[in-house]
Scaffold this motif. Structure first.
Motif, PDB file in Angstrom:
ATOM      1  N   LYS A 205       0.928  -1.246  -0.200  1.00  0.00           N
ATOM      2  CA  LYS A 205       0.013  -0.019  -0.128  1.00  0.00           C
ATOM      3  C   LYS A 205       0.848   1.202   0.070  1.00  0.00           C
ATOM      4  O   LYS A 205       1.962   1.323   0.235  1.00  0.00           O
ATOM      5  CB  LYS A 205      -0.924   0.002   1.212  1.00  0.00           C
ATOM      6  N   SER A 208      -2.370   6.537   2.359  1.00  0.00           N
ATOM      7  CA  SER A 208      -3.056   7.438   1.931  1.00  0.00           C
ATOM      8  C   SER A 208      -2.984   9.038   2.512  1.00  0.00           C
ATOM      9  O   SER A 208      -3.458  10.104   1.994  1.00  0.00           O
ATOM     10  CB  SER A 208      -4.736   7.329   1.890  1.00  0.00           C
ATOM     11  N   ASP A 228      -5.191   0.269  -6.025  1.00  0.00           N
ATOM     12  CA  ASP A 228      -4.876   1.394  -5.344  1.00  0.00           C
ATOM     13  C   ASP A 228      -3.723   2.393  -5.239  1.00  0.00           C
ATOM     14  O   ASP A 228      -3.928   3.748  -4.865  1.00  0.00           O
ATOM     15  CB  ASP A 228      -5.257   1.427  -3.663  1.00  0.00           C
ATOM     16  N   GLN A 232      -3.306   6.928  -5.564  1.00  0.00           N
ATOM     17  CA  GLN A 232      -3.129   7.393  -4.741  1.00  0.00           C
ATOM     18  C   GLN A 232      -1.801   8.425  -5.397  1.00  0.00           C
ATOM     19  O   GLN A 232      -1.667   9.806  -5.001  1.00  0.00           O
ATOM     20  CB  GLN A 232      -2.080   7.053  -3.668  1.00  0.00           C
ATOM     21  N   LYS A 235      -2.442  11.520  -7.400  1.00  0.00           N
ATOM     22  CA  LYS A 235      -2.991  12.724  -6.635  1.00  0.00           C
ATOM     23  C   LYS A 235      -1.776  13.945  -6.406  1.00  0.00           C
ATOM     24  O   LYS A 235      -1.853  15.143  -6.014  1.00  0.00           O
ATOM     25  CB  LYS A 235      -3.494  12.673  -5.113  1.00  0.00           C
TER      26      LYS A 235
END
Length: 287
Positions: A205, A208, A228, A232, A235
């Motif tokens: 991961k 976030s 995912d 992220q 952004k």
């Protein structure tokens, strides 16, 4: 003038013009001799040992022997770059190296370093540390006290476990290389981070809560990320380089990738991405 006056005058000339026991080169050679460290360099030769006005500014050598007591390592006031590579440290990074007033780079790769001391001098000017190819088993959070540390290279160690929020206390860290370790879990970054390389681990991961607004380089080949990750990364508008190759769980590229106007390189070989969103074709800088 008698013989005694001549001898006295000669002795004073030697002292004034620098022939004395405190010379940087003689101190370095004496340290190696006392600690039974074998070396082949010639001091101030412009290669392994660089000097300015007889003061050592750079040490870049490979040695053998020891182990050495680096708490007695000479103080070199003009030293900016220090690299003494070899199994001479008994596994411990010398805290003495952080006491030099002008030292900027420490390179101890290939030196069987296992532990980082806790008594580090926080105001040290050291901005770059190389510990590639050593035997670290945990992330060296002790370095967080170094106020000027910007670049940290830890690739090819044995670091396991996950990154913790403690890494956010590296207030000025810009570049971190963790490639080829045994780390897993989330990628957590200091706000100052610009360049992160984590290839050949088992990360899953991208936290976030990361607010590394200046991040521009992300290398994460051969991990265990899923879709995912890109959700992220898109952004972060400063992103210029992304390598997510060989992450088999990544199947889709989000439409938001079209907002990465600075993106120049995007590598995705070995993923399960089947198609490209139309927005990616808006990226004029992408090769």
């Amino acid at each position: 003038m008698n013989i005694y006056n001549i001898l006295f005058l000669s002795l004073n000339i030697l002292v004034v013009y620098g022939v004395n026991s405190n010379d940087d080169c003689s101190n370095l050679e004496e340290f190696f001799s006392l600690n039974k460290i074998a070396y082949t360099f010639t001091c101030c030769n412009g290669k392994e040992i660089e000097c300015e006005k007889d003061k050592i500014t750079k040490i870049d050598i490979d040695v053998s022997g020891g182990p050495a007591d680096f708490s007695a390592f000479p103080n070199f006031s003009n030293l900016k770059y220090l690299s003494i590579k070899g199994d001479v440290y008994s596994g411990l990074f010398p805290s003495k190296f952080f006491q030099f007033q002008n030292l900027e780079t420490i390179d101890l790769r290939n030196s069987n370093i296992k532990n980082i001391p806790s008594d580090l001098y926080a105001p040290s000017p050291v901005s770059e540390i190389h510990l590639e190819n050593n035997e670290l088993s945990g992330f060296p959070y002790n370095f967080k006290v170094l106020k000027n540390l910007e670049n940290l290279y830890l690739n090819n160690n044995q670091i396991s476990g996950s990154l913790t929020k403690e890494i956010k206390q590296f207030n000025n860290l810009k570049a971190l290389n963790l490639m080829s370790n045994n780390m897993s879990g989330e990628i957590i970054l200091p706000d100052s981070m610009e360049n992160i390389e984590v290839g050949n681990n088992q990360f899953t991961k991208f936290d976030s809560s990361n607010s590394a607004k200046g991040l521009h380089h992300f290398w994460a080949t051969n991990n265990d990320f899923d879709d995912d990750l890109l959700k992220q990364l898109v952004k972060i508008k400063t992103m210029q380089y992304i390598n997510i190759s060989n992450n088999k769980k990544i199947r889709n590229i989000p439409v938001g990738i079209g907002n990465l106007s600075q993106l120049k390189k995007f590598y995705m070989q070995g993923t399960n991405i089947k198609g490209l969103p139309n927005s990616i074709f808006k990226l004029s800088k992408l090769d």
